[in-house]
Design a protein around this motif. Structure first.
Motif, PDB file in Angstrom:
ATOM      1  N   LYS A 174      -4.235  -7.275   7.244  1.00 42.47           N
ATOM      2  CA  LYS A 174      -4.802  -6.194   8.038  1.00 42.47           C
ATOM      3  C   LYS A 174      -5.939  -5.492   7.313  1.00 42.47           C
ATOM      4  O   LYS A 174      -6.912  -5.061   7.938  1.00 42.47           O
ATOM      5  N   ARG A 175      -5.802  -5.377   5.991  1.00 41.61           N
ATOM      6  CA  ARG A 175      -6.761  -4.583   5.219  1.00 41.61           C
ATOM      7  C   ARG A 175      -8.012  -5.373   4.843  1.00 41.61           C
ATOM      8  O   ARG A 175      -9.127  -4.884   5.009  1.00 41.61           O
ATOM      9  N   PHE A 213      -3.816   1.044   1.304  1.00 43.03           N
ATOM     10  CA  PHE A 213      -3.330   1.343   2.660  1.00 43.03           C
ATOM     11  C   PHE A 213      -2.889   2.808   2.762  1.00 43.03           C
ATOM     12  O   PHE A 213      -3.224   3.505   3.733  1.00 43.03           O
ATOM     13  N   LEU A 261       0.060  -6.415   4.827  1.00 42.34           N
ATOM     14  CA  LEU A 261      -0.954  -5.365   4.656  1.00 42.34           C
ATOM     15  C   LEU A 261      -2.289  -5.965   4.251  1.00 42.34           C
ATOM     16  O   LEU A 261      -3.344  -5.494   4.680  1.00 42.34           O
ATOM     17  N   THR A 317      -6.354 -12.905   1.507  1.00 40.54           N
ATOM     18  CA  THR A 317      -4.900 -13.028   1.500  1.00 40.54           C
ATOM     19  C   THR A 317      -4.455 -14.427   1.093  1.00 40.54           C
ATOM     20  O   THR A 317      -3.533 -14.592   0.283  1.00 40.54           O
ATOM     21  N   TRP A 353      -7.934 -12.717   6.139  1.00 39.88           N
ATOM     22  CA  TRP A 353      -7.209 -13.927   5.798  1.00 39.88           C
ATOM     23  C   TRP A 353      -7.727 -14.590   4.526  1.00 39.88           C
ATOM     24  O   TRP A 353      -6.944 -15.151   3.755  1.00 39.88           O
TER      25      TRP A 353
END
Length: 212
Positions: free
Chosen positions: A83-84, A152, A80, A90, A87
């Motif tokens: 996508k949110r 999300f 998630l 993350t 990179w």
């Protein structure tokens, strides 16, 4: 010399961006402080909110290693996160969670606390976790967890992220009653409130503008 100064962030010409060296020291210091907060909480047998709280519940229930549980329980949220928020965030978050998990496991070799009042342990743990998270947030990282899922769900279903986070923490505290006593849950709630108030008061994206 000028290049070295810029890399270390001593004289960073762009105050709106962190150098890589600044990111490294920020993430390292943030994880050390967060791990110390978790150590205080675990020393007095308490738990906290979020994924760390769930990891504590499973740890007390099974006896499995807390650091490993904290690392593994965060794994599903990285998908998630990519996508949110992309990179960069993350990868920094993955590194932060991994370092915190490692430090929590080895910290007992370098620090021994013989006695501490549970309420004081909850407060210290909450404040230190707050400081650690604040350092990570300012370098576009986090300790992963339910916050990513909450955002999300807010985007997908229109349910406020704060309500999702609150609901998850209520479930964690309810589960805690199955492994610890009511007094422990009460002290843990104090620590969780201290943590969330600290972050709420001190973290504002419009006040701190560093981007990387």
């Amino acid at each position: 010399m000028a290049l070295m100064n810029n890399m270390l962030g001593i004289w960073n010409n762009n105050p709106a961006r962190h150098s890589r060296a600044e990111d490294v020291q920020g993430i390292l210091c943030g994880t050390i402080i967060a791990a110390l907060g978790l150590y205080f909480i675990s020393t007095v047998g308490l738990l906290t909110s979020g994924i760390a709280g769930l990891a504590f519940v499973v740890h007390y229930w099974t006896g499995w290693n807390f650091g490993l549980l904290f690392f593994l329980l965060n794994m599903p949220f990285y998908i998630l996160s990519i996508k949110r928020v992309g990179w960069d965030f993350t990868l920094k978050t993955f590194l932060s969670v991994a370092l915190t998990s490692l430090l929590v496991n080895v910290q007992g070799r370098f620090l021994t606390i013989s006695s501490i009042n549970p309420i004081w342990g909850a407060i210290l743990g909450g404040v230190l976790l707050g400081f650690g998270l604040l350092a990570l947030y300012r370098h576009r990282a986090s300790l992963g967890g339910i916050g990513i899922l909450a955002v999300f769900i807010q985007d997908r279903f229109g349910i406020q992220a704060g309500l999702v986070q609150l609901a998850f923490d209520v479930v964690v505290m309810a589960l805690a009653f199955t492994v610890v006593g009511p007094s422990v849950v009460g002290y843990s709630i104090i620590g969780a409130v201290v943590l969330n108030l600290f972050v709420l008061i001190n973290h504002r994206s419009d006040r701190y503008i560093a981007l990387r």
